[in-house]
Design a protein around this motif. Structure first.
Motif, PDB file in Angstrom:
ATOM      1  N   MET A  42       0.822  -1.196   0.000  1.00  0.00           N
ATOM      2  CA  MET A  42       0.000   0.000   0.000  1.00  0.00           C
ATOM      3  C   MET A  42       0.869   1.264   0.000  1.00  0.00           C
ATOM      4  N   GLN A  43       1.933   1.252   0.792  1.00  0.00           N
ATOM      5  CA  GLN A  43       2.845   2.391   0.854  1.00  0.00           C
ATOM      6  C   GLN A  43       3.512   2.617  -0.503  1.00  0.00           C
ATOM      7  N   ILE A  49       1.482   6.582  -6.965  1.00  0.00           N
ATOM      8  CA  ILE A  49       0.386   7.475  -7.347  1.00  0.00           C
ATOM      9  C   ILE A  49       0.798   8.926  -7.150  1.00  0.00           C
ATOM     10  N   ALA A  50       1.446   9.228  -6.042  1.00  0.00           N
ATOM     11  CA  ALA A  50       1.905  10.597  -5.778  1.00  0.00           C
ATOM     12  C   ALA A  50       2.895  11.042  -6.850  1.00  0.00           C
ATOM     13  N   LYS A  51       3.802  10.160  -7.241  1.00  0.00           N
ATOM     14  CA  LYS A  51       4.773  10.484  -8.283  1.00  0.00           C
ATOM     15  C   LYS A  51       4.073  10.728  -9.614  1.00  0.00           C
ATOM     16  N   TRP A  52       3.108   9.878  -9.929  1.00  0.00           N
ATOM     17  CA  TRP A  52       2.348  10.027 -11.180  1.00  0.00           C
ATOM     18  C   TRP A  52       1.600  11.359 -11.183  1.00  0.00           C
ATOM     19  N   ARG A  53       0.952  11.694 -10.074  1.00  0.00           N
ATOM     20  CA  ARG A  53       0.208  12.959  -9.988  1.00  0.00           C
ATOM     21  C   ARG A  53       1.132  14.158 -10.127  1.00  0.00           C
ATOM     22  N   ALA A  54       2.315  14.065  -9.572  1.00  0.00           N
ATOM     23  CA  ALA A  54       3.275  15.178  -9.653  1.00  0.00           C
ATOM     24  C   ALA A  54       3.752  15.406 -11.082  1.00  0.00           C
ATOM     25  N   GLN A  55       3.754  14.365 -11.876  1.00  0.00           N
ATOM     26  CA  GLN A  55       4.206  14.478 -13.264  1.00  0.00           C
ATOM     27  C   GLN A  55       3.125  15.041 -14.175  1.00  0.00           C
TER      28      GLN A  55
END
Length: 56
Positions: A42-43, A49-55
């Motif tokens: 999960m971590q 997901i956070a990395k994808w959103r930042a891109q």
């Protein structure tokens, strides 16, 4: 924490496993290992997901 206690307590705290359940063996180390694997997955997913959103 010494003696690998963090490994046990991490799952116990996250999933509400009581000290009594740990002491009596109601929850065994195989279950603790499975729960820790789940928490790791999960971590990792949240980080991806956070990395994808930042891109975006």
């Amino acid at each position: 924490m010494p003696g690998g206690q963090e490994y046990i307590l991490r799952a116990a705290l996250k999933f509400g496993i009581s000290q009594r359940e740990l002491d009596t063996g109601e929850v065994d180390l195989a279950r603790i290992a499975l729960l820790n694997d789940y928490l790791d997955m999960m971590q990792d997913n949240e980080a991806r997901i956070a990395k994808w959103r930042a891109q975006k």
